[in-house]
Design a protein around this motif. Structure first.
Motif, PDB file in Angstrom:
ATOM      1  N   SER A 257      15.154  15.536  -1.588  1.00 50.25           N
ATOM      2  CA  SER A 257      16.293  14.705  -1.167  1.00 50.25           C
ATOM      3  C   SER A 257      16.228  13.375  -1.907  1.00 50.25           C
ATOM      4  O   SER A 257      15.209  13.037  -2.530  1.00 50.25           O
ATOM      5  CB  SER A 257      16.260  14.450   0.347  1.00 50.25           C
ATOM      6  N   GLY A 258      17.293  12.598  -1.786  1.00 47.08           N
ATOM      7  CA  GLY A 258      17.270  11.250  -2.337  1.00 47.08           C
ATOM      8  C   GLY A 258      16.243  10.382  -1.644  1.00 47.08           C
ATOM      9  O   GLY A 258      15.596   9.531  -2.277  1.00 47.08           O
ATOM     10  N   THR A 259      16.093  10.570  -0.340  1.00 48.98           N
ATOM     11  CA  THR A 259      15.092   9.821   0.419  1.00 48.98           C
ATOM     12  C   THR A 259      13.687  10.149  -0.086  1.00 48.98           C
ATOM     13  O   THR A 259      12.844   9.270  -0.290  1.00 48.98           O
ATOM     14  CB  THR A 259      15.194  10.145   1.918  1.00 48.98           C
ATOM     15  N   GLU A 260      13.441  11.447  -0.294  1.00 44.91           N
ATOM     16  CA  GLU A 260      12.138  11.878  -0.806  1.00 44.91           C
ATOM     17  C   GLU A 260      11.889  11.303  -2.200  1.00 44.91           C
ATOM     18  O   GLU A 260      10.748  10.971  -2.558  1.00 44.91           O
ATOM     19  CB  GLU A 260      12.082  13.406  -0.844  1.00 44.91           C
ATOM     20  N   ALA A 261      12.935  11.173  -2.984  1.00 46.97           N
ATOM     21  CA  ALA A 261      12.786  10.591  -4.323  1.00 46.97           C
ATOM     22  C   ALA A 261      12.255   9.166  -4.226  1.00 46.97           C
ATOM     23  O   ALA A 261      11.342   8.767  -4.966  1.00 46.97           O
ATOM     24  CB  ALA A 261      14.121  10.621  -5.059  1.00 46.97           C
ATOM     25  N   LEU A 262      12.825   8.380  -3.325  1.00 49.95           N
ATOM     26  CA  LEU A 262      12.367   6.998  -3.134  1.00 49.95           C
ATOM     27  C   LEU A 262      10.936   6.964  -2.602  1.00 49.95           C
ATOM     28  O   LEU A 262      10.098   6.174  -3.069  1.00 49.95           O
ATOM     29  CB  LEU A 262      13.296   6.268  -2.177  1.00 49.95           C
ATOM     30  N   LEU A 263      10.649   7.807  -1.612  1.00 50.07           N
ATOM     31  CA  LEU A 263       9.321   7.832  -1.006  1.00 50.07           C
ATOM     32  C   LEU A 263       8.261   8.217  -2.032  1.00 50.07           C
ATOM     33  O   LEU A 263       7.220   7.537  -2.160  1.00 50.07           O
ATOM     34  CB  LEU A 263       9.300   8.813   0.168  1.00 50.07           C
ATOM     35  N   ILE A 264       8.498   9.276  -2.767  1.00 48.60           N
ATOM     36  CA  ILE A 264       7.523   9.746  -3.758  1.00 48.60           C
ATOM     37  C   ILE A 264       7.335   8.706  -4.858  1.00 48.60           C
ATOM     38  O   ILE A 264       6.210   8.491  -5.342  1.00 48.60           O
ATOM     39  CB  ILE A 264       7.967  11.105  -4.334  1.00 48.60           C
ATOM     40  N   SER A 265       8.413   8.039  -5.242  1.00 47.76           N
ATOM     41  CA  SER A 265       8.305   6.991  -6.261  1.00 47.76           C
ATOM     42  C   SER A 265       7.386   5.863  -5.802  1.00 47.76           C
ATOM     43  O   SER A 265       6.527   5.384  -6.561  1.00 47.76           O
ATOM     44  CB  SER A 265       9.684   6.434  -6.595  1.00 47.76           C
ATOM     45  N   LEU A 266       7.568   5.420  -4.574  1.00 51.45           N
ATOM     46  CA  LEU A 266       6.710   4.367  -4.039  1.00 51.45           C
ATOM     47  C   LEU A 266       5.256   4.833  -3.940  1.00 51.45           C
ATOM     48  O   LEU A 266       4.320   4.084  -4.244  1.00 51.45           O
ATOM     49  CB  LEU A 266       7.221   3.917  -2.672  1.00 51.45           C
ATOM     50  N   MET A 267       5.065   6.086  -3.524  1.00 51.88           N
ATOM     51  CA  MET A 267       3.706   6.635  -3.451  1.00 51.88           C
ATOM     52  C   MET A 267       3.072   6.696  -4.840  1.00 51.88           C
ATOM     53  O   MET A 267       1.886   6.398  -5.008  1.00 51.88           O
ATOM     54  CB  MET A 267       3.742   8.021  -2.815  1.00 51.88           C
ATOM     55  N   ALA A 268       3.882   7.056  -5.837  1.00 54.15           N
ATOM     56  CA  ALA A 268       3.366   7.132  -7.209  1.00 54.15           C
ATOM     57  C   ALA A 268       2.931   5.771  -7.721  1.00 54.15           C
ATOM     58  O   ALA A 268       2.027   5.673  -8.566  1.00 54.15           O
ATOM     59  CB  ALA A 268       4.429   7.740  -8.126  1.00 54.15           C
ATOM     60  N   LEU A 269       3.568   4.718  -7.229  1.00 53.51           N
ATOM     61  CA  LEU A 269       3.201   3.351  -7.616  1.00 53.51           C
ATOM     62  C   LEU A 269       2.013   2.821  -6.811  1.00 53.51           C
ATOM     63  O   LEU A 269       1.548   1.705  -7.052  1.00 53.51           O
ATOM     64  CB  LEU A 269       4.394   2.415  -7.431  1.00 53.51           C
ATOM     65  N   GLY A 270       1.554   3.609  -5.838  1.00 51.40           N
ATOM     66  CA  GLY A 270       0.408   3.193  -5.039  1.00 51.40           C
ATOM     67  C   GLY A 270       0.735   2.161  -3.978  1.00 51.40           C
ATOM     68  O   GLY A 270      -0.137   1.389  -3.555  1.00 51.40           O
ATOM     69  N   ILE A 271       1.968   2.145  -3.512  1.00 51.62           N
ATOM     70  CA  ILE A 271       2.364   1.184  -2.475  1.00 51.62           C
ATOM     71  C   ILE A 271       1.585   1.455  -1.202  1.00 51.62           C
ATOM     72  O   ILE A 271       1.462   2.595  -0.756  1.00 51.62           O
ATOM     73  CB  ILE A 271       3.887   1.267  -2.215  1.00 51.62           C
ATOM     74  N   LYS A 272       1.094   0.375  -0.599  1.00 52.57           N
ATOM     75  CA  LYS A 272       0.253   0.534   0.589  1.00 52.57           C
ATOM     76  C   LYS A 272       0.615  -0.510   1.642  1.00 52.57           C
ATOM     77  O   LYS A 272       1.474  -1.379   1.428  1.00 52.57           O
ATOM     78  CB  LYS A 272      -1.226   0.423   0.214  1.00 52.57           C
ATOM     79  N   THR A 273      -0.086  -0.433   2.763  1.00 54.50           N
ATOM     80  CA  THR A 273       0.167  -1.323   3.896  1.00 54.50           C
ATOM     81  C   THR A 273       0.097  -2.792   3.473  1.00 54.50           C
ATOM     82  O   THR A 273      -0.856  -3.206   2.796  1.00 54.50           O
ATOM     83  CB  THR A 273      -0.867  -1.065   5.008  1.00 54.50           C
ATOM     84  N   GLY A 274       1.112  -3.555   3.871  1.00 55.63           N
ATOM     85  CA  GLY A 274       1.143  -4.980   3.594  1.00 55.63           C
ATOM     86  C   GLY A 274       1.815  -5.371   2.294  1.00 55.63           C
ATOM     87  O   GLY A 274       2.120  -6.552   2.084  1.00 55.63           O
ATOM     88  N   ASP A 275       2.050  -4.403   1.414  1.00 53.82           N
ATOM     89  CA  ASP A 275       2.767  -4.712   0.180  1.00 53.82           C
ATOM     90  C   ASP A 275       4.217  -5.066   0.500  1.00 53.82           C
ATOM     91  O   ASP A 275       4.775  -4.609   1.498  1.00 53.82           O
ATOM     92  CB  ASP A 275       2.753  -3.509  -0.780  1.00 53.82           C
ATOM     93  N   GLU A 276       4.821  -5.872  -0.360  1.00 48.36           N
ATOM     94  CA  GLU A 276       6.216  -6.280  -0.162  1.00 48.36           C
ATOM     95  C   GLU A 276       7.109  -5.641  -1.222  1.00 48.36           C
ATOM     96  O   GLU A 276       6.766  -5.637  -2.413  1.00 48.36           O
ATOM     97  CB  GLU A 276       6.347  -7.794  -0.220  1.00 48.36           C
ATOM     98  N   ILE A 277       8.235  -5.117  -0.775  1.00 46.29           N
ATOM     99  CA  ILE A 277       9.216  -4.502  -1.663  1.00 46.29           C
ATOM    100  C   ILE A 277      10.541  -5.245  -1.483  1.00 46.29           C
ATOM    101  O   ILE A 277      11.093  -5.278  -0.377  1.00 46.29           O
ATOM    102  CB  ILE A 277       9.425  -3.009  -1.345  1.00 46.29           C
ATOM    103  N   ILE A 278      11.039  -5.830  -2.555  1.00 42.69           N
ATOM    104  CA  ILE A 278      12.303  -6.561  -2.497  1.00 42.69           C
ATOM    105  C   ILE A 278      13.460  -5.584  -2.633  1.00 42.69           C
ATOM    106  O   ILE A 278      13.490  -4.758  -3.555  1.00 42.69           O
ATOM    107  CB  ILE A 278      12.363  -7.626  -3.604  1.00 42.69           C
TER     108      ILE A 278
END
Length: 365
Positions: free
Chosen positions: A57-78
């Protein structure tokens, strides 16, 4: 009158769609079948991106992209508060913090001039949304990201596949582009589906592995992943629709421009399209007063409408306490005024005239 006319599109493509579906039913590879690779190659070629990774899904695309970048707890996304909830949802699901930056009142897209002030040492990505089918100010956003240590930029292009920005295709304008193939999107399947685009080898590999439960090979899990594959049948449907897509893009541009001319000459406030880019008009949206009564009047005239989106995300109950407080008055104002009109590549001139006449009559009431 349908809000989005998928039936006419299906009738035009029925033999190709049926043939594509039957091919999948014959070979029986319903997960990661040959149509998946074929679609990825064709979509990558269409956008000019090096890689396309189809996902659930489009939602999964965003989620997987963030996971691929190593986004973790406390990080900020503008990102922007004036968007569908999925944009912020995936940030919060990873324990990160949405940092909402206000929008341009004429386009509804994130205001690039306000992004730099929101950057902190915890900023790990910037996620502009190509709202209603028009890319945001991607050059300016990419330049800001570069000045601050090459912060990754993810274009949420769920509504803009097929649009162009300074001669380049949406989804190939930044570190990562994500789109959706939800049935109502400019290029849609008959269920859920989406895709990730990138020119970065490491990001592409991470996305490919994450979508299959983090596997680098069968039963070898090198990353935390998800079940994020796009079904072979849905890929087959998008492949069939690709044959007509250039025609549909052309029609969308013509219909959108005709709306602009008729309604603009009548003094209706519309979402503005910048001269250096195109909008695919994933939604054709106007700004009106007394929206509730106007929608009721249009409904009585047989004209369906929709509101995308009535409440900014920083005011949503689930997100108020999870986002970083910002000042977003333009988002709040535009959310109270936007109204989308019927839009699809098969919208007839007669129906468009009826829509415009009803809207103008309703405004004058």
């Amino acid at each position: 009158m349908p809000f989005i006319d998928l039936k006419t599109q299906y009738k035009a493509l029925q033999p190709k769609i049926q043939r594509r579906i039957n091919q999948v039913l014959e070979h029986g590879q319903y997960i990661m079948g040959p149509e998946v690779k074929e679609l990825e190659e064709k979509l990558a070629a269409y956008t000019g991106a090096k890689y396309c990774i189809t996902v659930a899904s489009g939602t999964e695309a965003l989620l997987i992209s963030l996971m691929a970048l190593g986004i973790k707890t406390g990080d900020e996304i503008i990102t922007t508060p004036f968007t569908f909830v999925a944009t912020a949802e995936v940030i919060v699901l990873l324990g990160a913090i949405p940092v909402f930056v206000d929008v341009e009142p004429d386009t509804g897209n994130i205001d690039a001039k306000l992004i730099e002030a929101a950057i902190t040492p915890r900023t790990k990505a910037i996620m502009p949304v190509s709202l209603y089918g028009q890319p945001a100010d991607m050059d300016e956003i990419n330049a800001i990201a570069a000045r601050h240590g090459n912060i990754p930029v993810i274009e949420d292009a769920a509504q803009s596949f097929g649009a162009e920005y300074k001669g380049k295709k949406s989804c190939n304008l930044s570190t990562i582009g994500c789109t959706s193939f939800f049935p109502s999107k400019p290029l849609g399947c008959y269920g859920d589906g989406g895709a990730i685009f990138t020119n970065d080898d490491a990001i592409a590999l991470a996305c490919k592995e994450i979508r299959v439960h983090g596997q680098s090979q069968r039963y070898v899990h090198t990353r935390i992943g998800v079940g994020g594959r796009m079904d072979t049948l849905q890929c087959a449907i998008v492949l069939a629709k690709l044959d007509r897509f250039d025609h549909e893009v052309e029609q969308r541009l013509l219909i959108g421009q005709r709306y602009n001319k008729i309604l603009g000459e009548a003094g209706v406030t519309t979402i503005v399209q910048r001269s250096d880019r195109t909008s695919i008009f994933g939604q054709y949206t106007v700004r009106v007063q007394d929206r509730t009564n106007l929608q009721k009047y249009l409904n009585e005239c047989g004209v369906p409408t929709a509101v995308h989106y009535p409440v900014p995300l920083d005011e949503q109950p689930a997100y108020r306490d999870l986002c970083k407080a910002g000042h977003t008055p333009a988002s709040k104002k535009i959310a109270g005024e936007v109204m989308s009109l019927p839009m699809s590549p098969d919208l007839t001139i007669d129906d468009q005239d009826k829509i415009c006449a009803a809207l103008l009559a309703g405004i004058k009431q």
